[in-house]
Design a protein around this motif. Structure first.
Motif, short mmCIF file in Angstrom:
data_model
loop_
_atom_site.label_atom_id
_atom_site.label_comp_id
_atom_site.label_asym_id
_atom_site.label_seq_id
_atom_site.Cartn_x
_atom_site.Cartn_y
_atom_site.Cartn_z
N SER A 6 0.83 -1.20 0.00
CA SER A 6 0.00 0.00 0.00
C SER A 6 0.87 1.26 0.00
CB SER A 6 -0.92 -0.01 1.22
OG SER A 6 -1.71 1.16 1.26
N LEU A 7 1.92 1.27 0.82
CA LEU A 7 2.83 2.42 0.84
C LEU A 7 3.51 2.58 -0.51
CD1 LEU A 7 4.33 4.69 2.28
CD2 LEU A 7 5.95 2.98 3.15
N SER A 8 3.90 1.46 -1.12
CA SER A 8 4.57 1.50 -2.41
C SER A 8 3.66 2.10 -3.48
CB SER A 8 4.99 0.09 -2.82
OG SER A 8 5.66 0.10 -4.05
N GLU A 9 2.39 1.72 -3.49
CA GLU A 9 1.44 2.26 -4.47
C GLU A 9 1.19 3.75 -4.25
OE1 GLU A 9 -1.92 -0.22 -3.87
OE2 GLU A 9 -1.04 -1.98 -4.84
N THR A 10 1.12 4.15 -2.99
CA THR A 10 0.90 5.57 -2.69
C THR A 10 2.10 6.40 -3.12
OG1 THR A 10 -0.39 4.86 -0.76
CG2 THR A 10 0.18 7.17 -0.89
N ASP A 24 13.45 -0.37 11.44
CA ASP A 24 14.33 0.75 11.14
C ASP A 24 14.66 0.87 9.66
OD1 ASP A 24 14.42 1.49 13.78
OD2 ASP A 24 16.21 0.30 14.22
N LEU A 25 14.32 -0.15 8.87
CA LEU A 25 14.54 -0.05 7.43
C LEU A 25 13.82 1.17 6.86
CD1 LEU A 25 14.13 -3.78 6.31
CD2 LEU A 25 16.25 -2.49 6.49
N TRP A 26 12.64 1.48 7.39
CA TRP A 26 11.86 2.64 6.94
C TRP A 26 12.13 3.88 7.78
CZ3 TRP A 26 10.04 -2.32 6.91
CH2 TRP A 26 9.60 -2.83 5.68
N GLU A 42 12.84 2.10 -2.45
CA GLU A 42 13.87 1.07 -2.59
C GLU A 42 13.70 -0.01 -1.52
OE1 GLU A 42 17.49 3.25 -2.32
OE2 GLU A 42 17.45 3.92 -4.42
N VAL A 43 13.40 0.41 -0.28
CA VAL A 43 13.16 -0.56 0.79
C VAL A 43 11.91 -1.38 0.46
CG1 VAL A 43 12.55 -0.84 3.23
CG2 VAL A 43 14.29 0.82 2.55
N ASN A 44 10.85 -0.71 0.00
CA ASN A 44 9.62 -1.43 -0.35
C ASN A 44 9.88 -2.49 -1.40
OD1 ASN A 44 8.15 0.21 1.37
ND2 ASN A 44 7.49 1.60 -0.24
N ASP A 45 10.60 -2.09 -2.45
CA ASP A 45 10.86 -3.03 -3.55
C ASP A 45 11.63 -4.25 -3.06
OD1 ASP A 45 9.60 -1.26 -5.22
OD2 ASP A 45 11.44 -0.38 -6.02
#
Length: 600
Positions: free
Chosen positions: A67-71, A469-471, A531-534
């Motif tokens: 969802s965050l990636s799409e937004t 912490d990645l995000w 990049e983290v999301n992917d």
């Protein structure tokens, strides 16, 4: 008096006594021996939590990451050459993203689809032109064609307009002519002034020459895009009284377009069968030809074959001949697959091969390429895999337009829509104020980040150390500058707060710095988050859970360490016990029966 239990132990010649009573302190309960059992039971509780919730937690977090990636993907920065306060953004319905490409045209590249209109004519009335041959020049940029129209006695205005339309549409220049009939000014194109029958001349925005595709030409940009007409014999153009349409002023208008009944067109294409390029051709030696027709043009693609030539040579010769025969045809040898002659008895195998592709170049509305191979060329299979081609069609706010190719200019050229797929239902496309849209999207992205963090933190002990912490790291790494644009951590869970007023002030003060903080290719907040999301989506969230082997029950052996720190702690404990409790178990007791240390 409360009963006490006393235990004695002699260690390295020192007598030790441990006395337990009902009034022992909380600190002693925690340290000796309660910490051992507390650790055992807390580990068991974590194992139970892992078994019951880890799969569902991983699915929930995976959903939040997507969802965050799409937004994030929906966030766009305006780039059309206007001031920030007048910038616009085009926003598609999510389903439209799969079927169209939409954009706003930079103000320096505004081009109208309809370039010229003629005056209005009474269609059934006889033309005022005398019979004879009329010639005129039509130029687009540096390319020019001389066209001619034959006017006969008694020809009506409608027949004259149709004759002009046909010669323009049959020309090789990407100019399209169309006849409109209207009873009131502006009832068809809103700036067509003539009533009755009128000619409209258009150039698809897909053919517009820009700074990027103009190449090495020294021709000025405006001149490279310019369409013009002039009489060379007779006064046909003067009789039409052509007037140019005006370019729009200012940014695209805010509003909504309802798109429906979309049909993505494409040029006619023919693809031969696949051949082993090293194999000898099966075509007979001699001259061969393929008849072609496209629009008003027709001719032959001629080539020859010599004895012993390979398919590689023959296919290249066909492609070169087709490409050089007409400006309306392109051809090339392409990679393909063919069935291997080796058959295992179970299956066929595919091997690399080559084929020849012949395609229509910039076809106009209604133009189709047709091929008719001559005798003995059936082996090429050109008509077996033919793609007939077609015009693109799109209904915008109830009005249907046809284009070739499938690029549609809305709002007098300020909004461009290119069809990539077909759809029938009505779907909205909106042009909105850029700043307001950016504020809204940054707020939505902040909400998406907070939702993700809220889904991780309650189950953080189920994930490998540092997963949350990645995000968060991209936020803390640039906390001061992000606070300047309105993004600040708050609350115990360190959620993000977004202040839209601060964001607006930052945009007005230094828009490029705001863009860099959010979209810099390496350090931008949104860039790093994506990049983290992917990476997490590719690896799957479940792979970031702690190993289940690190969580045995309270009665099972010690779990395997999960981190380097745990490995080091365990090693130190082992060394301590080896140094401090060195007993000779072959002679375990002295004359009193107590354990005696043999250390030293």
């Amino acid at each position: 008096m409360e009963k006490r239990v006393v235990a004695e132990l002699t260690l390295d010649g020192t007598k030790l006594r441990i006395a337990e009573s009902t009034d022992k302190s909380d600190s002693l309960q925690r340290v000796f021996p309660g910490s051992y059992w507390e650790e055992r039971f807390s580990r068991a509780a974590l194992k139970n939590k892992y078994e019951l919730t880890a799969p569902s937690v991983a699915m929930e977090v995976q959903s939040r990451v997507k969802s965050l990636s799409e937004t994030l993907a929906a966030f766009r920065w305006p780039d059309q050459g206007f001031g920030l306060s007048s910038s616009r953004l085009v926003v598609n319905d999510p389903f439209l993203d799969k079927n169209i490409s939409s954009s706003l045209t930079h103000k320096d590249d505004f081009q109208r689809y309809y370039r010229y209109y003629s005056r209005g004519f009474s269609g059934e009335t006889e033309t005022s032109l005398t019979a004879g041959t009329y010639k005129f020049d039509m130029a687009l940029g540096s390319a020019s064609k001389q066209l001619e129209v034959e006017v006969s006695d008694g020809m009506t205005n409608d027949e004259l307009l149709e004759a002009v339309r046909d010669v323009v549409n049959d020309s090789s220049l990407p100019v399209q002519a169309r006849i409109f009939k209207q009873n009131a000014v502006g009832s068809n194109p809103d700036d067509l002034l003539g009533t009755g029958s009128a000619l409209a001349f258009s150039v698809n925005t897909a053919y517009v020459v820009t700074e990027e595709n103009r190449g090495d030409s020294t021709q000025a940009l405006d001149a490279a895009n310019k369409l013009s007409f002039s009489d060379s014999s007779g006064h046909l153009i003067s009789n039409l009284k052509l007037y140019a349409t005006q370019l729009p002023i200012g940014p695209a208008e805010e509003g909504r377009y309802d798109l429906s009944n979309a049909v993505a067109g494409g040029p006619s294409q023919f693809l031969s069968k696949s051949f082993d390029i090293n194999a000898e051709t099966t075509l007979t030696a001699g001259d061969h030809s393929i008849d072609y027709t496209i629009g008003a043009e027709s001719g032959t693609i001629d080539f020859y074959v010599e004895d012993g030539e390979t398919w590689d040579t023959v296919l290249s010769r066909i492609a070169n001949s087709a490409a050089s025969t007409s400006d309306k045809i392109s051809a090339e040898v392409v990679d393909a697959k063919l069935v291997s002659p080796v058959y295992t008895g179970d299956d066929y195998y595919l091997i690399d091969g080559k084929a020849v592709s012949i395609t229509a170049v910039n076809p106009k509305i209604g133009e189709r390429l047709e091929l008719e191979p001559g005798s003995g060329l059936d082996v090429l299979g050109l008509n077996v895999t033919a793609h007939p081609g077609g015009d693109a069609q799109l209904t915008v706010n109830g009005y249907t337009e046809v284009r070739a190719p499938g690029e549609f200019a809305l709002d007098r050229g300020r909004v461009t829509v290119e069809l990539d797929g077909n759809f029938g239902e009505s779907l909205p496309l909106r042009v909105v104020d850029a700043v307001a849209e950016m504020e809204k999207n940054v707020g939505l992205i902040t909400d998406g980040y907070n939702d993700l963090r809220k889904s991780i933190l309650p189950a953080e002990d189920l994930f490998r150390e540092g997963f949350a912490d990645l995000w968060r790291d991209p936020v803390t790494d640039n906390a001061v500058d992000l606070e300047w644009i309105g993004l600040k951590e708050a609350e115990e869970d360190r959620l993000l707060w977004f202040d839209s007023d601060t964001f607006y002030d930052a945009l007005l003060a230094d828009p490029e710095k705001v863009r860099e903080l959010l979209e810099d290719e390496e350090e931008g907040l949104f860039t790093r988050w994506q990049e983290v999301n992917d990476e997490v989506i590719e690896n799957k969230v479940s792979s970031y859970l702690i190993p289940e082997t690190s969580l045995p029950g309270p009665w099972l052996p010690e779990p395997s360490p999960r981190t380097e720190l745990e490995l080091e702690v365990k090693k130190e404990l082992v060394d301590t016990f080896e140094d401090s409790f060195d007993f000779d178990f072959d002679e375990p007791a002295d004359d009193t029966g107590r354990l005696v240390s043999t250390k030293g």
